[in-house]
Scaffold this motif. Structure first.
Motif, short mmCIF file in Angstrom:
data_model
loop_
_atom_site.label_atom_id
_atom_site.label_comp_id
_atom_site.label_asym_id
_atom_site.label_seq_id
_atom_site.Cartn_x
_atom_site.Cartn_y
_atom_site.Cartn_z
N ALA A 139 -11.42 0.07 11.64
CA ALA A 139 -12.44 0.31 10.62
C ALA A 139 -13.05 -1.00 10.15
O ALA A 139 -14.26 -1.09 9.92
CB ALA A 139 -11.82 1.06 9.44
N GLU A 140 -12.22 -2.03 10.03
CA GLU A 140 -12.71 -3.32 9.56
C GLU A 140 -13.80 -3.87 10.51
O GLU A 140 -14.86 -4.31 10.06
CB GLU A 140 -11.55 -4.31 9.46
CG GLU A 140 -11.81 -5.42 8.49
CD GLU A 140 -10.52 -5.82 7.75
OE1 GLU A 140 -10.31 -7.02 7.60
OE2 GLU A 140 -9.74 -4.93 7.36
N LYS A 141 -13.52 -3.79 11.81
CA LYS A 141 -14.51 -4.24 12.80
C LYS A 141 -15.77 -3.40 12.75
O LYS A 141 -16.89 -3.90 12.76
CB LYS A 141 -13.91 -4.13 14.22
CG LYS A 141 -13.20 -5.38 14.69
CD LYS A 141 -12.98 -5.30 16.19
CE LYS A 141 -12.11 -6.43 16.67
NZ LYS A 141 -11.72 -6.27 18.08
N THR A 142 -15.57 -2.07 12.71
CA THR A 142 -16.71 -1.14 12.73
C THR A 142 -17.61 -1.35 11.52
O THR A 142 -18.84 -1.44 11.65
CB THR A 142 -16.18 0.32 12.73
OG1 THR A 142 -15.32 0.49 13.85
CG2 THR A 142 -17.32 1.31 12.82
N VAL A 143 -16.99 -1.46 10.33
CA VAL A 143 -17.78 -1.59 9.11
C VAL A 143 -18.51 -2.93 9.08
O VAL A 143 -19.66 -3.02 8.64
CB VAL A 143 -16.87 -1.40 7.87
CG1 VAL A 143 -17.62 -1.75 6.59
CG2 VAL A 143 -16.36 0.03 7.82
N THR A 157 -19.68 -4.48 11.65
CA THR A 157 -20.84 -4.30 12.52
C THR A 157 -21.91 -3.46 11.83
O THR A 157 -23.11 -3.76 11.91
CB THR A 157 -20.41 -3.60 13.84
OG1 THR A 157 -19.26 -4.28 14.35
CG2 THR A 157 -21.52 -3.66 14.87
N MET A 158 -21.50 -2.40 11.14
CA MET A 158 -22.46 -1.56 10.40
C MET A 158 -23.25 -2.39 9.39
O MET A 158 -24.46 -2.25 9.26
CB MET A 158 -21.72 -0.46 9.63
CG MET A 158 -21.19 0.68 10.46
SD MET A 158 -20.23 1.79 9.39
CE MET A 158 -19.86 3.12 10.55
N CYS A 159 -22.52 -3.25 8.67
CA CYS A 159 -23.17 -4.09 7.65
C CYS A 159 -24.20 -5.01 8.29
O CYS A 159 -25.32 -5.16 7.80
CB CYS A 159 -22.15 -4.93 6.89
SG CYS A 159 -21.16 -3.96 5.75
N GLN A 160 -23.79 -5.62 9.40
CA GLN A 160 -24.68 -6.60 10.04
C GLN A 160 -25.90 -5.94 10.68
O GLN A 160 -26.99 -6.51 10.70
CB GLN A 160 -23.91 -7.39 11.09
CG GLN A 160 -22.79 -8.19 10.45
CD GLN A 160 -22.32 -9.35 11.31
OE1 GLN A 160 -23.06 -9.83 12.16
NE2 GLN A 160 -21.11 -9.80 11.09
N ASN A 183 -29.26 -6.66 4.61
CA ASN A 183 -30.30 -7.53 5.17
C ASN A 183 -29.80 -8.96 5.01
O ASN A 183 -29.86 -9.54 3.93
CB ASN A 183 -31.60 -7.32 4.40
CG ASN A 183 -32.68 -8.27 4.87
OD1 ASN A 183 -32.41 -9.22 5.59
ND2 ASN A 183 -33.91 -8.01 4.46
N LEU A 184 -29.28 -9.51 6.13
CA LEU A 184 -28.53 -10.77 6.03
C LEU A 184 -29.39 -11.96 5.64
O LEU A 184 -28.87 -13.00 5.26
CB LEU A 184 -27.80 -11.04 7.35
CG LEU A 184 -26.77 -9.97 7.72
CD1 LEU A 184 -26.08 -10.31 9.01
CD2 LEU A 184 -25.75 -9.78 6.60
N PHE A 197 -22.52 4.92 16.03
CA PHE A 197 -21.25 4.88 15.31
C PHE A 197 -20.68 6.28 15.21
O PHE A 197 -21.38 7.22 14.86
CB PHE A 197 -21.44 4.28 13.90
CG PHE A 197 -21.78 2.82 13.91
CD1 PHE A 197 -20.79 1.87 14.13
CD2 PHE A 197 -23.08 2.39 13.72
CE1 PHE A 197 -21.10 0.52 14.14
CE2 PHE A 197 -23.40 1.04 13.73
CZ PHE A 197 -22.40 0.10 13.95
N MET A 198 -19.40 6.42 15.55
CA MET A 198 -18.75 7.74 15.57
C MET A 198 -17.75 7.86 14.43
O MET A 198 -17.45 6.89 13.75
CB MET A 198 -17.99 7.92 16.90
CG MET A 198 -18.78 7.56 18.13
SD MET A 198 -20.13 8.71 18.37
CE MET A 198 -19.22 10.09 19.07
#
Lengths: 80, 80
Positions: A55-59, A61-64, A69-70, B31-32
């Protein structure tokens, strides 16, 4: 199931007109001693079939890719 | 100086169309395993000359009077 709690704020170097308006409103209402107000987004995402590590990796990536908006925003999140 | 970190979300019983749009966008991007997305506001307020106890009361009043719409939103905050 894990829950990601994401906080997104305008970067310190970026003007935050919404935050300033909230600050002025609070002062108009009589609240004192306010030094600064920053206003951003809060997002909770519930994820299934995922470990906290995944989840940490996925989230992140979602944020980025979508949520933040970085150029003008920074984000932090917890996985619970 | 103390910092209040306030999270405001639509109540569970209230529709959250913005959250739904973010959820659909994330799914469109591949994303799944997303079960739910709720989107709200995140506010950081810096307060001077106040103890944590005073800040807790003040911020609670701020949330009730201005920051959150208690009909449709709920809030939680930490004082640091």
């Amino acid at each position: 199931m894990v829950t990601a709690k994401i906080k997104i704020l305008p970067k310190a170097s970026v003007l935050d007109p919404q935050g300033k308006v909230v600050m002025q409103s609070l002062e108009t209402m009589g609240f004192m001693n306010i030094e600064d107000v920053r206003l951003g987004k809060y997002i909770e995402i519930k994820l299934e079939n995922m470990t906290k590590q995944e989840a940490e990796k996925t989230v992140d990536t979602m944020c980025q890719k979508l949520l933040a908006n970085l150029v003008i925003e920074s984000y932090v999140f917890d996985i619970e």
